[in-house]
Design an enzyme around this catalytic site. Structure first.
Site, PDB file in Angstrom:
ATOM      1  CG  ASN A   1      15.006  -0.955  -0.884  1.00 55.12           C
ATOM      2  OD1 ASN A   1      15.790  -0.150  -0.489  1.00 55.12           O
ATOM      3  ND2 ASN A   1      13.829  -0.699  -1.082  1.00 55.12           N
TER       4      ASN A   1
ATOM      5  CD  GLU B   1      15.020   3.667  -1.335  1.00 53.17           C
ATOM      6  OE1 GLU B   1      16.165   3.194  -0.816  1.00 53.17           O
ATOM      7  OE2 GLU B   1      14.267   4.412  -0.634  1.00 53.17           O
TER       8      GLU B   1
ATOM      9  NE  ARG C   1      16.479  -3.767   2.477  1.00 58.08           N
ATOM     10  CZ  ARG C   1      15.120  -3.573   2.673  1.00 58.08           C
ATOM     11  NH1 ARG C   1      14.262  -4.297   2.234  1.00 58.08           N
ATOM     12  NH2 ARG C   1      14.740  -2.041   2.654  1.00 58.08           N
TER      13      ARG C   1
END
Length: 615
Positions: free
Chosen positions: A272, A270, A274
């Site tokens: 992220n 994945e 942030r």
């Protein structure tokens, strides 16, 4: 130029962002729930705005309320931190629509990577559509999730439907989205990630790798940079995939692309969108301030063409208020003291005297060590944690020290199953046998009015004190003599209320002692002073299920009523505490004699939840 930043978060990450803002001359605004009215992040900000309520759903997850707070406080930018609304595209749009600068990636990039299923499709990875026996074991994951919520390992096909249902329920509760998917579960894989940083001028940095394989409940515990033992070709492949992911969604700002590495191959997990909890290890190795770079990018500045060169190795350990030997149960209470030796970076949202409550994540702090080599960084961090003063609730400090010194970790051979294999040995009690004596001698030196009754026996009779340590009761005896305190078999070199020096078998050891009520900390060993006479009323009926921690009852097993037949190990209800769900199971086979709680009920530690009568 950004002049005032509101951090739409709390605790450690809010304090860490405020630190950089102060260094840059940027004013800061905190938001706080009622539970965080006196929290450290609230106290250190230039201004603070109340978010009425205590639960995350009514405070830190209320985007419209936070935007209003930013406008009211005169902020011109919003930094989301990590967790909460940091990967919420609607919140990012609301910030921009309010005329504020969003210190993060474009809402469209967040949206593209928000669902793990859509992100995998974007990277050409397809989740399992139909699970067969040959696919086992598999991992059930929440599409909108993170932090281990809505995640289940399934090893038997017969368990799949029940685990899918449980994952959907937890995901819906945590993220407002019950979508889940399945993927192959790799038993001995490593969790490796790449820090990326991108500006608005087309430059994308792959700022090194991190290894985050040591995890509990799919949440990271120890992280390091760079990831050890990777070949040059594999590292280059990780960089290329990470940059490709960033460019695919026109990414801007700091982000992390996560992979599962097994058999020399990197499998995309994945992205992220942030800042990550573990970003300090990258900062240490590359000599950068990622938050400062986030602000510069948000202001429109360009990155240099090439990233800085890496130097040395960094390791980070997350200090949690939790009991690893008791199902990682989160702990609450007063943090009396938190101090680590010099030379180690400590990022925290707490200071001495703060309370660790029930509403949020149980992480107390992150300790980070940087050194020229991996071995030196690991040794420095383990030594600092061992000598740290962490007085208050039970923590995972001993586990961290033992993990850092475990031969599998020091050799760089760890994987995501590390704690599944080694937890019993890593949590085996090994208290200092002289700690109870040191506690008793220090107590004997306290002013008489602060001790129980201030009484003394005849000088010829020994003084006796009892302590609970590592689940066992210890009785110690010592004497008051004309020359001071003495104990059989041990030479008392020095004793006062805060320091005891003992010599046994020719070896002298120093013990710093601190007492808070009946809780005594002797170096790294925690003890409980026991009363002279036990309380005979502190008993419960056989089969009683008591709350193992403060929390909220989120679910009761379907169809469960008083009189229902239950099997030993059968789940009866679920408690939510500090962002994790805890399953309460039947201790014996029998019938449910009493059910004392219902969904939504908040309970304290030790509250009677139910009673099961055995057959």
């Amino acid at each position: 130029m950004i002049s005032t930043v509101l951090v739409a978060n709390r605790g450690e990450i809010a304090c860490r962002i405020f630190r950089t803002c102060r260094e840059l001359g940027v004013r800061t605004v905190a938001v706080h729930s009622d539970a965080d009215e006196n929290a450290l992040h609230t106290r250190v900000a230039d201004a603070a705005v109340r978010l009425p309520g205590a639960a995350s759903a009514e405070t830190y997850l209320r985007g419209e309320t936070i935007v209003k707070a930013a406008v009211a406080a005169g902020a011109d930018a919003v930094h989301p931190g990590y967790g909460f609304l940091s990967e919420n595209a609607d919140f990012a749009r609301a910030v921009v629509d309010a005329g504020l600068t969003w210190i993060g990636p474009p809402p469209e990039a967040i949206e593209a990577m928000a669902s793990k299923t859509r992100a995998k499709e974007l990277m050409g990875v397809a989740p399992l559509k139909q699970v067969t026996e040959a696919d086992l074991p598999v991992l059930v994951k929440a599409a909108a999730g993170g932090g281990g919520r809505g995640m289940r390992v399934v090893r038997r096909l017969a368990d799949l439907d029940a685990e899918l249902a449980a994952a959907r329920a937890e995901a819906a509760s945590a993220f407002g989205d019950g979508e889940v998917f399945t993927e192959p579960y790799v038993e001995r894989g490593r969790h490796v990630e790449v820090q990326i940083l991108a500006d608005t001028h087309g430059t994308v940095w792959a700022l090194g790798t991190r290894d985050c394989s040591l995890q509990r409940r799919h949440q990271k515990v120890i992280e390091e940079a760079p990831a050890p033992g990777l070949t040059e070709a594999l590292t280059q492949d990780l960089y290329e995939q990470a940059v490709r992911a960033a460019r695919a969604v026109n990414y801007v700002g700091a982000g992390t692309v996560e992979f599962l590495v097994a058999g020399g191959t990197a499998h995309f997990l994945e992205m992220n969108t942030r800042l990550q909890v573990e970003h300090p290890v990258t900062e240490a190795v590359f000599g950068v301030d990622l938050v400062a770079l986030q602000l510069r990018i948000a202001e429109g500045h360009a990155l240099e063409t090439d990233p800085p060169r890496a130097r040395g190795h960094a390791v980070e350990a997350r200090i949690y208020a939790e009991d690893p030997a008791n199902g990682w149960a989160p702990q609450t209470g007063r943090l009396h003291r938190l101090a680590v030796p010099d030379g180690v970076r400590l990022d925290t949202g707490y200071t001495d005297g703060d309370d660790i409550g029930v509403h949020y994540d149980p992480m107390i702090a992150k300790a980070v060590a940087h050194a020229p080599t991996r071995a030196e960084a690991v040794r420095r961090l383990a030594g600092a944690l061992e000598r740290a003063a962490i007085h208050g609730p039970v923590t995972n400090r001993d586990l961290l020290v033992r993990s850092l010194r475990h031969e599998e970790f020091t050799a760089g051979r760890m994987d995501t199953g590390f704690y599944d294999r080694h937890l019993p040995g890593l949590t085996e009690p090994a208290p200092d046998p002289l700690a109870p004596l040191a506690a008793a001698l220090a107590d004997a030196c306290r002013p008489a009015r602060s001790r129980f009754g201030g009484w003394r026996n005849l000088p010829s009779q020994p003084q006796v004190k009892r302590y609970a340590m590592a689940g066992e009761e210890h009785e110690v005896r010592y004497h008051h003599t004309r020359t001071g305190l003495t104990a059989d078999g041990v030479r008392v070199v020095h004793a006062d209320a805060g320091l005891v020096v003992l010599e046994a078998d020719g070896v002298r050891r120093r013990y710093e002692v601190a007492r808070y009520g009946d809780r005594v900390h002797v170096g790294a060993t925690a003890l409980t002073a026991l009363p002279r006479f036990p309380d005979p009323t502190a008993q419960h009926a056989p089969g009683s299920l008591l709350a193992p921690m403060p929390g909220t009852v989120v679910r009761v097993a379907e169809g469960l009523t008083e009189g229902t037949a239950v099997q030993a190990g059968q789940p009866l209800l679920w408690l939510e505490a500090m962002k994790m769900e805890h399953k309460i199971t039947a201790p014996v086979t029998g019938k449910l004699a009493a059910l004392q709680v219902a969904p939504g009920r908040q309970v304290e530690m030790g509250t009677l939840l139910a009673v099961v009568e055995s057959n």
